[in-house]
Design a protein around this motif. Structure first.
Motif, PDB file in Angstrom:
ATOM      1  N   ALA A  63       1.343  10.709  -7.103  1.00  0.00           N
ATOM      2  CA  ALA A  63       1.640   9.366  -6.624  1.00  0.00           C
ATOM      3  C   ALA A  63       3.050   9.311  -6.049  1.00  0.00           C
ATOM      4  O   ALA A  63       3.928  10.099  -6.377  1.00  0.00           O
ATOM      5  N   ALA A 107      -8.657   6.974  -3.903  1.00  0.00           N
ATOM      6  CA  ALA A 107      -7.982   7.784  -4.925  1.00  0.00           C
ATOM      7  C   ALA A 107      -8.782   7.776  -6.225  1.00  0.00           C
ATOM      8  O   ALA A 107      -8.942   8.818  -6.874  1.00  0.00           O
ATOM      9  N   GLU A 108      -9.310   6.620  -6.595  1.00  0.00           N
ATOM     10  CA  GLU A 108     -10.123   6.527  -7.811  1.00  0.00           C
ATOM     11  C   GLU A 108     -11.393   7.371  -7.693  1.00  0.00           C
ATOM     12  O   GLU A 108     -11.892   7.897  -8.704  1.00  0.00           O
ATOM     13  N   LEU A 121       0.817  -1.214   0.000  1.00  0.00           N
ATOM     14  CA  LEU A 121       0.000   0.000   0.000  1.00  0.00           C
ATOM     15  C   LEU A 121       0.851   1.264   0.000  1.00  0.00           C
ATOM     16  O   LEU A 121       0.460   2.287  -0.554  1.00  0.00           O
ATOM     17  N   HIS A 122       1.998   1.207   0.649  1.00  0.00           N
ATOM     18  CA  HIS A 122       2.941   2.319   0.604  1.00  0.00           C
ATOM     19  C   HIS A 122       4.326   1.772   0.933  1.00  0.00           C
ATOM     20  O   HIS A 122       4.457   0.804   1.680  1.00  0.00           O
ATOM     21  N   HIS A 138       0.557   7.200  -0.022  1.00  0.00           N
ATOM     22  CA  HIS A 138       0.366   5.813  -0.419  1.00  0.00           C
ATOM     23  C   HIS A 138       0.796   5.644  -1.876  1.00  0.00           C
ATOM     24  O   HIS A 138       0.914   6.624  -2.626  1.00  0.00           O
ATOM     25  N   ARG A 167     -16.628  -0.046  -3.099  1.00  0.00           N
ATOM     26  CA  ARG A 167     -16.635   1.098  -4.020  1.00  0.00           C
ATOM     27  C   ARG A 167     -17.991   1.807  -3.967  1.00  0.00           C
ATOM     28  O   ARG A 167     -18.058   3.044  -3.916  1.00  0.00           O
ATOM     29  N   THR A 171      -7.351   2.398  -0.043  1.00  0.00           N
ATOM     30  CA  THR A 171      -6.620   3.597  -0.478  1.00  0.00           C
ATOM     31  C   THR A 171      -6.735   3.782  -1.988  1.00  0.00           C
ATOM     32  O   THR A 171      -6.882   4.916  -2.467  1.00  0.00           O
ATOM     33  N   ARG A 172      -6.707   2.688  -2.736  1.00  0.00           N
ATOM     34  CA  ARG A 172      -6.851   2.795  -4.199  1.00  0.00           C
ATOM     35  C   ARG A 172      -8.257   3.255  -4.570  1.00  0.00           C
ATOM     36  O   ARG A 172      -8.425   4.140  -5.430  1.00  0.00           O
ATOM     37  N   SER A 231      -0.966   4.674  -4.209  1.00  0.00           N
ATOM     38  CA  SER A 231      -2.072   5.137  -5.043  1.00  0.00           C
ATOM     39  C   SER A 231      -2.027   6.640  -5.286  1.00  0.00           C
ATOM     40  O   SER A 231      -2.757   7.148  -6.137  1.00  0.00           O
TER      41      SER A 231
END
Length: 308
Positions: free
Chosen positions: A299, A179-180, A12-13, A198, A143, A175-176, A200
């Motif tokens: 990013a 961001a999306e 993740l990071h 992160h 989501r 986290t993804r 992302s």
């Protein structure tokens, strides 16, 4: 399975020990920043089947289904406690961010208006206090949860650039997905004193953690009389250290620190916060925007994970 580099056990990071990170300053050249995070939350008396709540809430706070007890506590905060806290913030001329879940925003236009009129900032906080993001959710379900909270809150109180999961609920995909969904930062990771990015691109802003009133006073049973000293000791230490980019957040639930026998301890802490010349006090969004600029914005530019 591909080997991970030394340190982390996820992708993740990147692992980033403190000495290897940029040492930046907050506005005015200050090394330490602070924020106040109010919580505006609604909990359901009888949540839908398949939803999940924080399992740490048991005993006197939790009475089963329907859960009249938890509802009543949070109702007190939204009916009474919030107004004491707003009066206190007015007197001290302090800004605040507001972690607001969708159902609370829908049910309490009077509180949303009072916070918006003061220039406070909304932080998306899920759908309700009884619906956590958990690993039992499929990615599509998570989501949909994020988008429903984002779009519903945006129609009532626009301007939320950040996210705080209910009770910090998150999965490997969170986290993804955030961001999306267009969020720039979140406060679900209590693993640092400094913001970081992160993979992302989402910025991690340190959450209150040890200085969240419910976690400290209710779940860990620290006496409320200790609250001002906990905050003061943390500020003393952070301000004494030479490194910059540090963040201290205070998490304030109106049903907890807004109670008549506790508000004096919040007043003592916030008075100390307001008096610190070396401290930069701002909203979470303002701090996140400054940190993103200082750390390079998008990013993560850290080396990719081995085998990624």
């Amino acid at each position: 399975m591909t080997a991970l580099p030394p340190g982390p056990d996820h992708r993740l990071h990147p692992w980033a020990p403190q000495p290897a990170r940029p040492d930046f300053r907050w506005p005015g050249g200050k090394r330490v920043a602070a924020y106040i995070l109010l919580h505006l939350e609604h909990t359901e008396i009888d949540p839908p089947a398949g939803t999940h709540r924080d399992p740490r809430f048991r005993g006197a706070f939790y009475s089963g289904h329907p859960d009249w007890t938890a509802y009543s506590y949070r109702e007190y905060g939204n009916r009474i406690g919030i107004w004491r806290i707003l009066d206190l913030l007015d007197r001290l001329k302090l800004p605040a961010s507001v972690a607001v879940n969708l159902m609370a925003a829908q049910r309490h236009p009077e509180i949303v208006a009072a916070c918006r009129d003061r220039g406070f900032e909304p932080v998306a906080h899920g759908i309700s206090a009884s619906r956590m993001v958990t690993s039992r959710m499929e990615e599509a379900e998570q989501r949909a949860h994020i988008l429903r909270a984002r779009d519903g809150l945006g129609a009532i109180w626009p301007g939320a650039t950040g996210w705080l999961g209910q009770d910090h609920g998150a999965t490997e995909a969170t986290t993804r997905l955030l961001a999306e969904a267009g969020f720039a930062w979140s406060m679900d990771w209590a693993n640092d004193d400094e913001p970081y990015r992160h993979a992302s691109g989402l910025l991690a802003l340190p959450p209150p953690g040890e200085w969240d009133d419910v976690q400290t006073l209710w779940l860990r049973r620290v006496p409320v009389t200790r609250w001002p000293a906990l905050v003061r000791d943390a500020l003393d230490r952070l301000l004494a250290e030479p490194r910059g980019g540090r963040v201290l957040g205070l998490g304030v639930h109106p049903w907890m620190l807004g109670a008549p026998h506790r508000i004096r301890y919040l007043a003592e802490s916030l008075g100390d916060l307001a008096s610190r010349a070396g401290l930069h006090v701002a909203t979470c969004g303002a701090l996140a925007a400054h940190a993103r600029a200082a750390l390079g914005g998008g990013a993560s530019s850290a080396p990719p994970f081995a085998g990624a």
